[in-house]
Design a protein around this motif. Structure first.
Motif, PDB file in Angstrom:
ATOM      1  N   MET A  88       0.845  -1.178   0.000  1.00 47.13           N
ATOM      2  CA  MET A  88       0.000   0.000   0.000  1.00 47.13           C
ATOM      3  C   MET A  88       0.886   1.236   0.000  1.00 47.13           C
ATOM      4  N   SER A  89       0.596   2.174  -0.869  1.00 49.28           N
ATOM      5  CA  SER A  89       1.443   3.364  -0.946  1.00 49.28           C
ATOM      6  C   SER A  89       0.628   4.569  -1.393  1.00 49.28           C
ATOM      7  N   VAL A  90       1.193   5.742  -1.114  1.00 51.40           N
ATOM      8  CA  VAL A  90       0.611   7.011  -1.526  1.00 51.40           C
ATOM      9  C   VAL A  90       1.681   7.789  -2.273  1.00 51.40           C
ATOM     10  N   LEU A  91       1.354   8.279  -3.467  1.00 53.15           N
ATOM     11  CA  LEU A  91       2.271   9.104  -4.245  1.00 53.15           C
ATOM     12  C   LEU A  91       1.810  10.549  -4.166  1.00 53.15           C
ATOM     13  N   ILE A  92       2.720  11.428  -3.784  1.00 55.53           N
ATOM     14  CA  ILE A  92       2.396  12.844  -3.622  1.00 55.53           C
ATOM     15  C   ILE A  92       3.379  13.671  -4.434  1.00 55.53           C
ATOM     16  N   HIS A  93       2.851  14.519  -5.310  1.00 51.99           N
ATOM     17  CA  HIS A  93       3.720  15.446  -6.032  1.00 51.99           C
ATOM     18  C   HIS A  93       3.942  16.673  -5.163  1.00 51.99           C
ATOM     19  N   VAL A  94       5.208  16.946  -4.884  1.00 55.32           N
ATOM     20  CA  VAL A  94       5.562  18.011  -3.958  1.00 55.32           C
ATOM     21  C   VAL A  94       5.669  19.333  -4.709  1.00 55.32           C
ATOM     22  N   GLY A  95       4.690  20.215  -4.536  1.00 54.89           N
ATOM     23  CA  GLY A  95       4.753  21.532  -5.143  1.00 54.89           C
ATOM     24  C   GLY A  95       5.675  22.458  -4.372  1.00 54.89           C
ATOM     25  N   GLY A  96       6.055  23.543  -4.969  1.00 58.73           N
ATOM     26  CA  GLY A  96       6.916  24.505  -4.302  1.00 58.73           C
ATOM     27  C   GLY A  96       8.386  24.291  -4.541  1.00 58.73           C
ATOM     28  N   ILE A  97       8.779  23.078  -4.943  1.00 57.97           N
ATOM     29  CA  ILE A  97      10.193  22.788  -5.196  1.00 57.97           C
ATOM     30  C   ILE A  97      10.681  23.608  -6.386  1.00 57.97           C
ATOM     31  N   GLU A  98       9.911  23.565  -7.483  1.00 54.58           N
ATOM     32  CA  GLU A  98      10.329  24.272  -8.692  1.00 54.58           C
ATOM     33  C   GLU A  98      10.365  25.787  -8.482  1.00 54.58           C
ATOM     34  N   ARG A  99       9.420  26.293  -7.656  1.00 50.85           N
ATOM     35  CA  ARG A  99       9.349  27.736  -7.444  1.00 50.85           C
ATOM     36  C   ARG A  99      10.566  28.287  -6.713  1.00 50.85           C
ATOM     37  N   SER A 106      13.502  15.077  -8.294  1.00 52.79           N
ATOM     38  CA  SER A 106      12.077  15.240  -8.575  1.00 52.79           C
ATOM     39  C   SER A 106      11.342  15.607  -7.305  1.00 52.79           C
ATOM     40  N   GLY A 107      10.150  16.117  -7.488  1.00 52.07           N
ATOM     41  CA  GLY A 107       9.324  16.471  -6.352  1.00 52.07           C
ATOM     42  C   GLY A 107       8.292  15.415  -6.054  1.00 52.07           C
ATOM     43  N   LEU A 108       8.569  14.163  -6.405  1.00 52.04           N
ATOM     44  CA  LEU A 108       7.628  13.079  -6.164  1.00 52.04           C
ATOM     45  C   LEU A 108       7.965  12.388  -4.857  1.00 52.04           C
ATOM     46  N   LEU A 109       7.013  12.347  -3.967  1.00 46.05           N
ATOM     47  CA  LEU A 109       7.183  11.724  -2.664  1.00 46.05           C
ATOM     48  C   LEU A 109       6.366  10.444  -2.629  1.00 46.05           C
ATOM     49  N   GLU A 110       7.010   9.350  -2.309  1.00 49.32           N
ATOM     50  CA  GLU A 110       6.307   8.073  -2.188  1.00 49.32           C
ATOM     51  C   GLU A 110       6.388   7.608  -0.747  1.00 49.32           C
ATOM     52  N   ILE A 111       5.253   7.464  -0.132  1.00 49.12           N
ATOM     53  CA  ILE A 111       5.193   6.961   1.235  1.00 49.12           C
ATOM     54  C   ILE A 111       4.489   5.615   1.184  1.00 49.12           C
ATOM     55  N   SER A 112       5.174   4.595   1.642  1.00 49.51           N
ATOM     56  CA  SER A 112       4.580   3.258   1.609  1.00 49.51           C
ATOM     57  C   SER A 112       4.538   2.685   3.012  1.00 49.51           C
ATOM     58  N   GLY A 113       3.559   1.853   3.259  1.00 47.38           N
ATOM     59  CA  GLY A 113       3.383   1.305   4.596  1.00 47.38           C
ATOM     60  C   GLY A 113       3.286  -0.201   4.601  1.00 47.38           C
ATOM     61  N   LYS A 114       3.582  -0.778   5.741  1.00 49.16           N
ATOM     62  CA  LYS A 114       3.415  -2.208   5.929  1.00 49.16           C
ATOM     63  C   LYS A 114       1.924  -2.563   5.887  1.00 49.16           C
ATOM     64  N   PRO A 115       1.607  -3.844   5.684  1.00 47.15           N
ATOM     65  CA  PRO A 115       0.193  -4.234   5.605  1.00 47.15           C
ATOM     66  C   PRO A 115      -0.603  -3.871   6.851  1.00 47.15           C
ATOM     67  N   GLY A 116       0.044  -3.831   7.996  1.00 47.22           N
ATOM     68  CA  GLY A 116      -0.664  -3.490   9.217  1.00 47.22           C
ATOM     69  C   GLY A 116       0.261  -3.529  10.412  1.00 47.22           C
ATOM     70  N   VAL A 117      -0.162  -2.920  11.493  1.00 47.60           N
ATOM     71  CA  VAL A 117       0.568  -2.903  12.754  1.00 47.60           C
ATOM     72  C   VAL A 117      -0.165  -3.819  13.721  1.00 47.60           C
ATOM     73  N   SER A 118       0.587  -4.569  14.508  1.00 47.79           N
ATOM     74  CA  SER A 118      -0.023  -5.506  15.450  1.00 47.79           C
ATOM     75  C   SER A 118      -1.074  -4.814  16.315  1.00 47.79           C
TER      76      SER A 118
END
Length: 208
Positions: free
Chosen positions: A1-12, A78-90
Motif C-alpha cells: 500500500m502506498s501514496v504518491l504525492i507530487h511536492v509543489g513549491g520545489i520548482e518555485r 524530482s518532487g515526487l514523494l512516495e510513502i509506503s506502509g506495511k500491511p498493518g501494525v499488530s
C-alpha cells in the motif's frame, strides 16, 4: 500500500538561486539539490508520522516503522514523494486490554479489546475466518506480546496474529496529503540555501 504525492513549491524555489547553482556546476548543483530535497522529505516523513499519530492510538515508533520514503538518488531530482506502509501494525499496540497474557479462566469473556482510532470506540475485533477463538494475548516467538486468535485442528492448533490498520491509511485523504506537501515545500528553500552555503564553504575552504 502506498501514496504518491507530487511536492509543489520545489520548482518555485529554483529560479531564486539559479545563479548560484549555475556557478556550482552541474554535478555539484545536482548534489546540493538532492541533499536539500532529501532533507525536506524527512520533514515530510515527520509530518506523515504526526498525521498517523493524530489518527491512531499506536505509539509513534510503531507507526514510524511503517512509513518509508523514496529519496532522490543520482540524477533523479524530482518532487515526487512516495510513502509506503506495511500491511498493518499488530493490534497489541492499539491500547490492547488486557495487555499481558492471562490464563483462560481469567480472560475477558468477550476477548481482548483494542482502541484503534483516537477518540474512537473500544472494540473486540474478531477473526473473520470461521472457527477461530476470541482474541487473547500471547507471547510472540520473536519476543514481546501480540493479540492472537486460535483455531483447533485434530493434530495441532493454528495461531494467527491480529493486525490493525496500516499507518499509511491515515494519508489517504487529500487534505492530509496537502499537509505533508506544505511541510516539505516550506522547508525546501531554506534547506537549499543551507546546502549551497555548505558546498561554497567546501569549495573556498571556508573563506569568503
Amino acid at each position: 500500500m502506498s501514496v504518491l504525492i507530487h511536492v509543489g513549491g520545489i520548482e518555485r524555489a529554483l529560479p531564486r538561486v539559479s545563479g548560484t547553482l549555475d556557478a556550482l556546476g552541474g554535478k555539484r548543483a545536482r548534489a546540493v539539490m538532492r541533499r536539500a530535497l532529501n532533507r525536506s522529505l524527512r520533514e515530510g516523513r515527520a509530518m506523515a508520522t504526526r498525521i498517523a499519530r493524530e489518527a491512531y492510538t499506536a505509539r509513534r515508533e510503531k507507526l514510524f516503522d511503517g512509513i518509508f520514503l523514496r529519496n532522490a538518488r543520482g540524477d533523479d531530482i524530482s518532487g515526487l514523494l512516495e510513502i509506503s506502509g506495511k500491511p498493518g501494525v499488530s493490534e497489541y499496540h492499539f491500547r490492547a486490554r488486557p495487555n499481558v497474557p492471562q490464563p483462560p479462566a481469567a480472560r475477558p469473556k468477550a476477548g481482548v479489546s483494542v482502541q484503534i482510532r483516537r477518540g474512537g470506540r473500544r472494540e473486540v475485533r474478531m477473526n473473520d475466518k470461521p472457527g477461530y477463538s476470541k482474541p487473547f494475548i500471547m507471547r510472540k516467538k520473536q519476543g514481546g506480546f501480540g493479540v492472537f486468535t486460535r483455531k483447533n485442528f485434530s493434530r495441532k492448533a493454528r495461531y494467527e496474529l491480529s493486525l490493525g490498520p496500516a499507518p499509511i491509511q491515515a494519508l489517504q485523504r487529500k487534505a492530509d496529503q496537502e499537509r505533508v506537501v506544505a511541510a516539505i515545500s516550506e522547508i525546501f528553500p531554506q534547506s537549499l540555501r543551507d546546502e549551497m552555503d555548505r558546498m561554497l564553504a567546501k569549495i573556498t575552504g571556508g573563506k569568503a
